[in-house]
Write a protein that holds these residues in place. Structure first.
Motif, PDB file in Angstrom:
ATOM      1  N   UNK A 146       0.827  -1.199   0.000  1.00  0.00           N
ATOM      2  CA  UNK A 146       0.000   0.000   0.000  1.00  0.00           C
ATOM      3  C   UNK A 146       0.865   1.255   0.000  1.00  0.00           C
ATOM      4  N   UNK A 147       1.955   1.242   0.761  1.00  0.00           N
ATOM      5  CA  UNK A 147       2.846   2.389   0.799  1.00  0.00           C
ATOM      6  C   UNK A 147       3.511   2.599  -0.560  1.00  0.00           C
ATOM      7  N   UNK A 148       3.879   1.519  -1.230  1.00  0.00           N
ATOM      8  CA  UNK A 148       4.492   1.623  -2.550  1.00  0.00           C
ATOM      9  C   UNK A 148       3.500   2.177  -3.564  1.00  0.00           C
ATOM     10  N   UNK A 149       2.286   1.669  -3.540  1.00  0.00           N
ATOM     11  CA  UNK A 149       1.253   2.130  -4.470  1.00  0.00           C
ATOM     12  C   UNK A 149       0.880   3.577  -4.192  1.00  0.00           C
ATOM     13  N   UNK A 196       2.689   5.901  -3.081  1.00  0.00           N
ATOM     14  CA  UNK A 196       3.780   6.841  -3.308  1.00  0.00           C
ATOM     15  C   UNK A 196       4.526   7.272  -2.066  1.00  0.00           C
ATOM     16  N   UNK A 197       4.484   6.505  -1.010  1.00  0.00           N
ATOM     17  CA  UNK A 197       5.265   6.787   0.187  1.00  0.00           C
ATOM     18  C   UNK A 197       4.575   7.635   1.236  1.00  0.00           C
ATOM     19  N   UNK A 198       3.355   8.083   0.984  1.00  0.00           N
ATOM     20  CA  UNK A 198       2.713   8.956   1.976  1.00  0.00           C
ATOM     21  C   UNK A 198       2.247   8.203   3.203  1.00  0.00           C
ATOM     22  N   UNK A 199       2.045   6.885   3.084  1.00  0.00           N
ATOM     23  CA  UNK A 199       1.604   6.099   4.242  1.00  0.00           C
ATOM     24  C   UNK A 199       2.682   6.112   5.320  1.00  0.00           C
ATOM     25  N   UNK A 200       3.939   5.967   4.904  1.00  0.00           N
ATOM     26  CA  UNK A 200       5.032   6.002   5.875  1.00  0.00           C
ATOM     27  C   UNK A 200       5.097   7.364   6.559  1.00  0.00           C
ATOM     28  N   UNK A 201       4.742   8.410   5.837  1.00  0.00           N
ATOM     29  CA  UNK A 201       4.727   9.752   6.423  1.00  0.00           C
ATOM     30  C   UNK A 201       3.713   9.892   7.540  1.00  0.00           C
ATOM     31  N   UNK A 202       2.607   9.153   7.450  1.00  0.00           N
ATOM     32  CA  UNK A 202       1.593   9.189   8.502  1.00  0.00           C
ATOM     33  C   UNK A 202       2.190   8.697   9.819  1.00  0.00           C
ATOM     34  N   UNK A 203       3.043   7.683   9.725  1.00  0.00           N
ATOM     35  CA  UNK A 203       3.612   7.083  10.924  1.00  0.00           C
ATOM     36  C   UNK A 203       4.768   7.890  11.504  1.00  0.00           C
ATOM     37  N   UNK A 204       5.202   8.957  10.809  1.00  0.00           N
ATOM     38  CA  UNK A 204       6.272   9.795  11.338  1.00  0.00           C
ATOM     39  C   UNK A 204       5.852  10.502  12.620  1.00  0.00           C
TER      40      UNK A 204
END
Length: 177
Positions: A22-25, A27-35
């Motif tokens: 999901x993070x790859x699809x 575009x990386x914004x999912x990982x930003x949520x967890x920051x």
């Protein structure tokens, strides 16, 4: 209890795979949520802990002759050790890594630059600043409304509405290049 271990193992693995996909699809914004979360609550640590708890529970139940609570305790210990290892060898180093060449306009304050397009008295020109291995150019005006010629060194003193206010460079100013 074996069903619980299998559920943890398969569910945690599925969560980890879905998180990465999901993070790859997205575009990386999912990982930003967890920051916003503390590093110790990173989803990779949680998924890794759940998977290792389930995997250790399966192995200890199937191939060991331990009691139920001993298996739970040893599985929890395995999960904690794996999560600690992931934290120190993956999450912490990755959180300190540079992941962008972007910068904030506020970072220009205190930087030394060079006028590329003359700044007329009371008007706007352009100044180049070095960031990393490249140059960035920004609209600039003079702090005391005096003309500054192309090629002159200037110091950025303020950024407002996308315009950098500069003054002629003097060695008495601290710079952050």
């Amino acid at each position: 209890m074996l069903d619980v271990y299998w559920f943890c193992f398969l569910g945690g693995a599925a969560f980890a795979v879905l998180l990465v996909l999901f993070d790859t699809i997205a575009g990386g914004w999912v990982d930003g949520i967890f920051d916003a979360l503390p590093d110790a609550a990173h989803p990779i640590l949680i998924a890794g802990g759940i998977v290792s708890f389930g995997g250790a529970g399966i192995l200890l139940t199937e191939y060991g002759s331990f009691g139920v609570w001993t298996v739970v305790l040893l599985s929890a210990l395995a999960a904690a050790l794996l999560a600690i290892g992931l934290f120190f060898f993956y999450v912490k180093p990755m959180s300190q890594a540079e992941n962008s060449v972007a910068y904030s306009m506020k970072e220009l304050e205190g930087k030394l630059g060079e006028v590329s397009v003359p700044i007329p008295a009371g008007g706007y020109g352009e100044v180049g600043f070095t960031f990393g291995h490249g140059l960035v150019y920004h609209t600039a005006n003079s702090d005391d409304a005096e003309t500054i010629q192309a090629g002159e060194r200037v110091l950025a003193i303020d950024v407002k509405d996308g315009v950098v206010t500069v003054c002629r460079w003097s060695e008495s100013y601290p710079i952050h290049n």
